[in-house]
Design a protein around this motif. Structure first.
Motif, PDB file in Angstrom:
ATOM      1  N   CYS A  64      39.239  40.613  38.773  1.00  0.00           N
ATOM      2  CA  CYS A  64      38.898  41.211  37.483  1.00  0.00           C
ATOM      3  C   CYS A  64      37.466  40.872  37.082  1.00  0.00           C
ATOM      4  N   LYS A 119      35.064  42.877  39.395  1.00  0.00           N
ATOM      5  CA  LYS A 119      35.055  44.314  39.128  1.00  0.00           C
ATOM      6  C   LYS A 119      34.484  44.659  37.756  1.00  0.00           C
ATOM      7  N   ASP A 120      34.921  43.937  36.731  1.00  0.00           N
ATOM      8  CA  ASP A 120      34.653  44.374  35.368  1.00  0.00           C
ATOM      9  C   ASP A 120      33.592  43.576  34.626  1.00  0.00           C
ATOM     10  N   VAL A 121      33.401  42.340  34.974  1.00  0.00           N
ATOM     11  CA  VAL A 121      32.656  41.448  34.088  1.00  0.00           C
ATOM     12  C   VAL A 121      31.358  40.912  34.679  1.00  0.00           C
ATOM     13  N   LYS A 164      28.774  41.882  36.205  1.00  0.00           N
ATOM     14  CA  LYS A 164      27.508  42.562  35.922  1.00  0.00           C
ATOM     15  C   LYS A 164      27.042  42.318  34.493  1.00  0.00           C
ATOM     16  N   ILE A 182      33.110  41.961  25.739  1.00  0.00           N
ATOM     17  CA  ILE A 182      33.277  42.327  27.152  1.00  0.00           C
ATOM     18  C   ILE A 182      34.756  42.299  27.533  1.00  0.00           C
ATOM     19  N   THR A 226      36.516  45.295  25.907  1.00  0.00           N
ATOM     20  CA  THR A 226      36.171  46.539  26.595  1.00  0.00           C
ATOM     21  C   THR A 226      36.886  46.634  27.940  1.00  0.00           C
ATOM     22  N   SER A 227      37.059  45.513  28.597  1.00  0.00           N
ATOM     23  CA  SER A 227      37.744  45.481  29.892  1.00  0.00           C
ATOM     24  C   SER A 227      39.257  45.584  29.756  1.00  0.00           C
TER      25      SER A 227
END
Length: 152
Positions: A65, A68-70, A72, A119, A122-123
Motif C-alpha cells: 500500500c 503503490k499509494d503513498v 510518491k 494522504i 485520499t488513499s
C-alpha cells in the motif's frame, strides 16, 4: 407455531422447539476470546490456511500500500516515521484527532501531520468523521481497511 385463540395475539411460540432447532444449527458457540482471536488473526486466505505468517503477511500488505499509494507523496527519508504514524493512528482509532498531540508524539510538525492524514484519507486507508453534534467540531479517526488495524 400455531395461532392463538385470544384476540390480538397472532402466534403461540413454542420456545423449547425453537431452542432445540437453534442448537441443531449451532452446536459449537464461540467464546468472546475465540472471536477476538479470529479478528486479531484476520481473514486473509493465506493466513487462514496457514500458508503465511500473520506478521509477515500484513507487513507485506502495508508495504504494498505504501509503495503503490503513498511513497510518491512522502519524502523517502520519512518512510519509517510514516509507518510509525500509521501505527499511532491505528492505536487512536475512534478517538478525537488532535494534530498537535500526534505531531508531538512523533516529533513532526503539525502541517506534516495534516498532510499525512490527508494522504491516508485520499488513499482510502483512514476516514475522519465528526461526532454528529453541531457544537462539537472535532474529527474522529477510523481505519477504513481492517487489514491495517490487524497489522498494527
Amino acid at each position: 407455531m400455531e395461532k392463538r385463540s385470544k384476540p390480538g395475539a397472532l402466534f403461540n411460540v413454542d420456545f423449547d422447539a425453537m431452542m432445540t432447532k437453534e442448537k441443531e444449527y449451532h452446536d459449537d458457540y464461540r467464546t468472546a476470546n475465540q472471536i477476538f482471536e479470529d479478528i486479531f488473526q484476520g481473514s486473509m486466505p493465506d493466513i487462514c490456511t496457514g500458508e503465511s505468517k500473520r506478521e509477515l503477511y500484513y507487513k507485506a500488505y502495508i508495504d504494498t500500500c505504501i509503495e503503490k499509494d503513498v511513497r510518491k507523496l512522502i519524502a523517502a527519508s520519512s518512510e519509517m516515521q510514516f509507518r510509525r504514524f500509521i501505527s499511532l493512528l491505528a492505536l487512536r482509532t475512534a478517538q478525537e484527532v488532535v494534530y498537535s498531540d500526534i505531531s508531538k508524539d512523533l516529533g513532526i510538525n503539525v502541517e506534516t501531520c495534516k498532510r499525512w492524514i490527508s494522504i491516508l484519507q485520499t488513499s482510502g486507508i483512514i476516514y475522519l468523521s465528526n461526532s454528529g453534534l453541531n457544537w462539537h467540531k472535532s474529527a474522529y479517526c477510523g481505519i477504513s481497511q481492517h487489514r491495517f488495524s490487524v497489522a498494527i
